[in-house]
Enzyme design. Structure first.
Site, PDB file in Angstrom:
ATOM      1  N   LYS A 129      12.070  42.389  17.363  1.00 57.29           N
ATOM      2  CA  LYS A 129      11.511  43.600  17.334  1.00 57.29           C
ATOM      3  C   LYS A 129      11.840  44.491  15.912  1.00 57.29           C
ATOM      4  O   LYS A 129      10.724  44.980  15.438  1.00 57.29           O
ATOM      5  CB  LYS A 129      12.137  44.463  18.462  1.00 57.29           C
ATOM      6  CG  LYS A 129      11.462  45.890  18.787  1.00 57.29           C
ATOM      7  CD  LYS A 129      11.818  46.157  20.291  1.00 57.29           C
ATOM      8  CE  LYS A 129      13.320  46.777  20.370  1.00 57.29           C
ATOM      9  NZ  LYS A 129      13.294  48.063  20.213  1.00 57.29           N
ATOM     10  N   ARG A 188       9.075  46.275  10.696  1.00 59.20           N
ATOM     11  CA  ARG A 188       8.892  46.568   9.356  1.00 59.20           C
ATOM     12  C   ARG A 188       7.624  45.651   8.624  1.00 59.20           C
ATOM     13  O   ARG A 188       7.175  46.136   7.696  1.00 59.20           O
ATOM     14  CB  ARG A 188      10.215  45.908   8.815  1.00 59.20           C
ATOM     15  CG  ARG A 188      11.165  47.150   9.213  1.00 59.20           C
ATOM     16  CD  ARG A 188      12.885  46.435   9.067  1.00 59.20           C
ATOM     17  NE  ARG A 188      13.833  47.285   9.313  1.00 59.20           N
ATOM     18  CZ  ARG A 188      14.364  47.879  10.392  1.00 59.20           C
ATOM     19  NH1 ARG A 188      13.638  47.551  11.470  1.00 59.20           N
ATOM     20  NH2 ARG A 188      15.045  48.680  10.484  1.00 59.20           N
ATOM     21  N   ASP A 220      23.018  47.322  19.757  1.00 59.49           N
ATOM     22  CA  ASP A 220      22.255  47.123  20.985  1.00 59.49           C
ATOM     23  C   ASP A 220      22.870  46.008  21.886  1.00 59.49           C
ATOM     24  O   ASP A 220      22.158  45.772  23.010  1.00 59.49           O
ATOM     25  CB  ASP A 220      20.814  46.398  20.275  1.00 59.49           C
ATOM     26  CG  ASP A 220      20.126  47.524  19.609  1.00 59.49           C
ATOM     27  OD1 ASP A 220      20.390  48.971  19.577  1.00 59.49           O
ATOM     28  OD2 ASP A 220      19.267  47.215  18.696  1.00 59.49           O
TER      29      ASP A 220
END
Ligand code: S3P
Length: 465
Positions: free
Chosen positions: A17, A22, A350
């Site tokens: 992701k 980007r 995360d």
């Protein structure tokens, strides 16, 4: 329907992701047409693709699907008891051709830029817009409208952009802080900045570096501990040099990005859920293939290793300036507690929810140091993980910015208790891993996994068949 493991076999999880956002944004900024393959058809990444389209980039999807089509197809059922979808489900990956706006710059969009649930979209977009004379109303869903934006607006305003709050601030208890919706105004006179970020955040760093590559003069950035470095790795592919000088990142402004081809590796943060499920489920062995092995993203493997988990990595090749390879994990009957260093928190942020779940099956008290940033994610993840572990009969609590988990080597056996992930994809997947590993829990509203991994339940089911 998620049942108890074991999980066995290979999995190719969706594209990373962070790298996907980007690549789309840099392609939009560039002159010419970039080809980006391996993009995940997840809600967050589709939000970025739609935003750059609204700003004037031309995005076409290779093959029979269109962007609108990908977004509308269903990916997952609403809760983990419903049958997995088949026909009409989103493809796991797609390839996009992006014709950037280059020297003409983005256009002022005629509608608000809706970033959905995606903090990376909202924050990086501000960096992209900062050096241009455009104005956009940036907004998102309820969760994103509760997340702090001051951290990124501050450096960009110091460069010459301006923001004004549109609508009422969502959290009066945490003022002064800025929340979406925000009216963001860039400036062609934007100047480079020397910025010492008080927090380690790849989103803040990326917004500043993206703005700095087009602003006038030099931009220099530092943060307390290194955050993920995908932006620094990818900018040179698009023709912008990023230097490290005395521990600071430095980019010279006034640059023009030129189109590039990017291949997005599989997301190590998504792989973490199946790897953790394998460690926790008797008889399991899972290999995640084609996964990004950026050291700033796989620090969670070191934490699992310190707990005694059977995990191994095999590096293969580099793609998009990123190392790629496979990661294997196997059931580990006895795990030990762990204490993580505060300096590691940005690299495991995360994965802390699923690491805490693994720690809850270890013997002893684990401490995840300086993870207070988890309160600012898609939900208050510290509260969420403490609540989930409580349902499993494990004592877990917040101590300042630390998370403490008192593992007893087992979970309590009770009737299945409902867990609501509050719309947070990583909490939903953590709870589904707990269920696959035998915990008595049912997950309400698992559909939020589509934010990063629309096919999560299908892939988990396949690993169990
Ligand atoms: C991301 C950076 C991290 C991470 C998020 C994605 C990125 O957030 O938690 O999921 O792609 O830059 P912060 O920059 O807020 O730490």
């Amino acid at each position: 329907m998620v049942r108890k493991g074991p999980l066995r076999g290979c999995v190719r999880v969706p594209g990373d992701k962070s790298i996907a956002h980007r690549a789309l944004l840099m392609a939009a900024m560039a002159e010419g047409t970039s080809r980006i393959e391996g993009l995940p058809a997840s809600d967050d990444v589709l939000a970025t693709a739609r935003a750059i389209e609204s700003l004037g980039a031309r995005v076409s999807v290779e093959g029979p699907s269109s962007l609108a089509d990908l977004g509308h197809r269903s990916g997952v059922p609403c809760d983990d008891a419903a049958p997995a979808p088949s026909a009409g489900a989103r493809p796991p990956a797609f390839t996009a051709l992006v014709e950037g706006w280059g020297a003409s710059g983005p256009r002022t969009p005629d509608a608000p830029l809706d970033c959905g649930n995606s903090g990376t979209t909202a924050r990086l977009l501000m960096g992209v817009l900062a050096p241009w004379p455009v104005e956009a109303l940036i907004t998102g869903d309820d969760s994103l409208r509760r997340r702090p934006m001051g951290r990124v607006a501050s450096p960009l305003c110091a460069m010459g952009a301006s923001v004004s709050a549109s609508g009422s601030a969502a959290r009066v208890d945490r003022l002064p802080e800025l929340f979406l919706p925000l009216r963001f105004k860039g400036a062609s006179s934007a100047k480079g900045v020397t910025w010492d970020s008080p927090i380690s955040s790849a989103q803040v760093k990326s917004a500043v570096l993206l703005a700095g590559s087009l602003a006038g003069g030099t931009t220099s950035f530092s943060e307390p501990a290194p955050s993920r470095d995908h932006t620094e790795r990818m900018l040179p592919l698009f023709g912008v040099e990023v230097r490290t000088v005395g521990g600071r990142l430095v980019v010279e402004g006034g640059r023009r990005l030129r189109a590039a081809d990017v291949s997005v590796p599989a997301d190590p943060s998504s792989a973490a859920f199946f790897l953790a499920a394998a460690v926790l489920s008797e008889g399991s062995r899972v290999r995640a293939q084609g996964v990004g092995l950026n050291p700033g993203r796989i620090a969670y493997l070191d934490v699992l290793g310190c707990m005694g988990a059977r995990v191994s990595v095999r590096a293969a090749l580099a793609s998009a300036a990123e190392p790629v390879g496979s990661i294997e994990a196997a059931f580990t009957p006895s795990l030990v507690s762990v204490e993580t260093d505060p300096g590691l928190s940005a690299s495991i942020i995360d994965e802390v929810p699923v690491l805490a779940l693994v720690a809850s099956k270890a013997l002893g008290t684990s401490v995840f140091r300086s993870v207070g940033e988890l309160r600012n994610k898609e939900s208050d993840r510290l509260a969420g993980i403490v609540g989930l572990l409580g349902l499993l009969g494990v004592v877990a609590y917040e101590e300042g910015d630390d998370l403490v988990v008192e593992g007893r080597g087992r979970w309590s056996a009770s009737d299945a208790r409902p867990f609501s992930p509050e719309g947070d994809h990583r909490l939903a997947m953590t709870a589904l891993v707990a269920k696959a590993a035998g915990a008595s829990v049912s997950v309400l509203d698992a559909a939020c996994v589509k934010v990063s991994y629309p096919g999560f339940l299908t892939d988990m089911e396949r690993l169990m068949s």
